[in-house]
Design an enzyme around this catalytic site. Structure first.
Site, mmCIF file in Angstrom:
data_model
loop_
_atom_site.group_PDB
_atom_site.id
_atom_site.type_symbol
_atom_site.label_atom_id
_atom_site.label_comp_id
_atom_site.label_asym_id
_atom_site.label_seq_id
_atom_site.Cartn_x
_atom_site.Cartn_y
_atom_site.Cartn_z
ATOM 1 N N CYS A 75 -10.741 -3.237 -3.509
ATOM 2 C CA CYS A 75 -9.861 -4.287 -4.042
ATOM 3 C C CYS A 75 -10.670 -5.488 -4.506
ATOM 4 C CB CYS A 75 -8.837 -4.704 -2.997
ATOM 5 S SG CYS A 75 -7.542 -3.466 -2.801
ATOM 6 N N ASN A 121 0.840 -1.204 0.000
ATOM 7 C CA ASN A 121 0.000 0.000 0.000
ATOM 8 C C ASN A 121 0.874 1.253 0.000
ATOM 9 O OD1 ASN A 121 0.643 -0.845 2.693
ATOM 10 N ND2 ASN A 121 -0.950 0.480 3.519
ATOM 11 N N ILE A 122 0.474 2.183 -0.837
ATOM 12 C CA ILE A 122 1.203 3.448 -1.002
ATOM 13 C C ILE A 122 0.215 4.574 -0.702
ATOM 14 C CG2 ILE A 122 2.517 4.913 -2.603
ATOM 15 C CD1 ILE A 122 3.914 2.237 -2.163
ATOM 16 N N GLU A 123 0.496 5.302 0.366
ATOM 17 C CA GLU A 123 -0.448 6.332 0.813
ATOM 18 C C GLU A 123 -0.030 7.720 0.322
ATOM 19 O OE1 GLU A 123 -0.825 5.722 5.068
ATOM 20 O OE2 GLU A 123 -2.069 3.943 4.705
ATOM 21 N N GLU A 149 -3.046 -4.944 -2.775
ATOM 22 C CA GLU A 149 -3.547 -5.936 -3.740
ATOM 23 C C GLU A 149 -3.661 -5.329 -5.127
ATOM 24 O OE1 GLU A 149 -4.681 -4.988 -0.793
ATOM 25 O OE2 GLU A 149 -6.352 -6.256 -0.186
ATOM 26 N N CYS A 164 -10.103 -5.035 1.049
ATOM 27 C CA CYS A 164 -11.164 -4.031 1.153
ATOM 28 C C CYS A 164 -12.136 -4.169 -0.026
ATOM 29 C CB CYS A 164 -10.574 -2.621 1.204
ATOM 30 S SG CYS A 164 -10.071 -1.977 -0.405
ATOM 31 N N CYS A 188 -4.103 0.505 -2.395
ATOM 32 C CA CYS A 188 -3.924 -0.735 -1.628
ATOM 33 C C CYS A 188 -2.866 -1.657 -2.253
ATOM 34 C CB CYS A 188 -5.235 -1.502 -1.559
ATOM 35 S SG CYS A 188 -6.488 -0.713 -0.549
HETATM 36 N N1 THU Z 1 -5.148 -1.447 2.705
HETATM 37 C C1 THU Z 1 -4.636 -2.298 1.768
HETATM 38 O O1 THU Z 1 -3.534 -2.097 1.250
HETATM 39 N N2 THU Z 1 -5.370 -3.377 1.430
HETATM 40 C C2 THU Z 1 -6.588 -3.694 1.967
HETATM 41 O O2 THU Z 1 -7.273 -4.577 1.467
HETATM 42 C C3 THU Z 1 -7.042 -2.962 3.156
HETATM 43 C C4 THU Z 1 -6.449 -1.619 3.317
HETATM 44 C C5 THU Z 1 -4.371 -0.267 3.061
HETATM 45 C C6 THU Z 1 -4.986 1.029 2.604
HETATM 46 C C7 THU Z 1 -4.377 1.996 3.590
HETATM 47 O O3 THU Z 1 -3.103 2.394 3.109
HETATM 48 C C8 THU Z 1 -4.177 1.177 4.852
HETATM 49 O O4 THU Z 1 -4.259 -0.182 4.456
HETATM 50 C C9 THU Z 1 -5.221 1.443 5.933
HETATM 51 O O5 THU Z 1 -6.500 1.310 5.446
#
Ligand code: THU
Length: 133
Positions: free
Chosen positions: A91, A42-44, A55, A88, A53
């Site tokens: 995804c 995940n890259i915010e 995935e 999520c 996310c």
């Molecule tokens: N996140 C994912 O990378 N995959 C998921 O299926 C659930 C959420 C990440 C998004 C965000 O960067 C962090 O987790 C918190 O929600």
């Protein structure tokens, strides 16, 4: 490649997470028919809705290397959750379109939990390209 090894790759990918806002690192790994593994984390972003996310990054990584749905055979994701980390909703929608419906998806955590599912189970009644016709 066995599922434990693919989960280990997802955990490796997790180390590449850029998640200074949630502090919740997620890693994912996609296995192809010919044995390639594509990683995602995940890259915010400070503009929060732009966070991506793990995935989706892993699937897009595979596609950006020329692989398509029919070339993909397994997907693993891992995060530091109590139970197996569950994808999520966004995804699930992307997985339903880009990943084979019955191929194994391994949901893992950092404590050894591992649960197998698939795209159909994760998102029954998914909106699909067929709906656009
Ligand atoms: N996140 C994912 O990378 N995959 C998921 O299926 C659930 C959420 C990440 C998004 C965000 O960067 C962090 O987790 C918190 O929600």
């Amino acid at each position: 490649m066995d599922k434990e090894l693919l989960v280990a790759k997802a955990k490796e990918a997790r180390k590449l997470s850029y998640s200074p806002y949630s502090k919740f690192a997620v890693g994912a790994a996609v296995l192809t028919k010919d044995g390639e593994v594509f990683l995602g984390a995940n890259i915010e972003n400070s503009a929060y809705p732009l966070c991506m996310c793990a995935e989706r990054n892993a699937l897009y990584n595979a596609y950006m290397h020329g692989y398509k749905k029919e070339d993909l055979v397994a997907l693993a994701l891992a995060a530091d959750t109590d139970g197996p980390c569950s994808p999520c909703g966004a995804c699930r929608q992307v997985i339903s379109e880009l990943f084979p419906s019955k191929a194994p998806i391994y949901m893992a955590n950092m404590k050894g939990a591992l649960q197998e599912t698939n795209a159909e189970e994760l998102l029954p009644f998914a909106f699909s390209p067929e709906d656009l016709k």
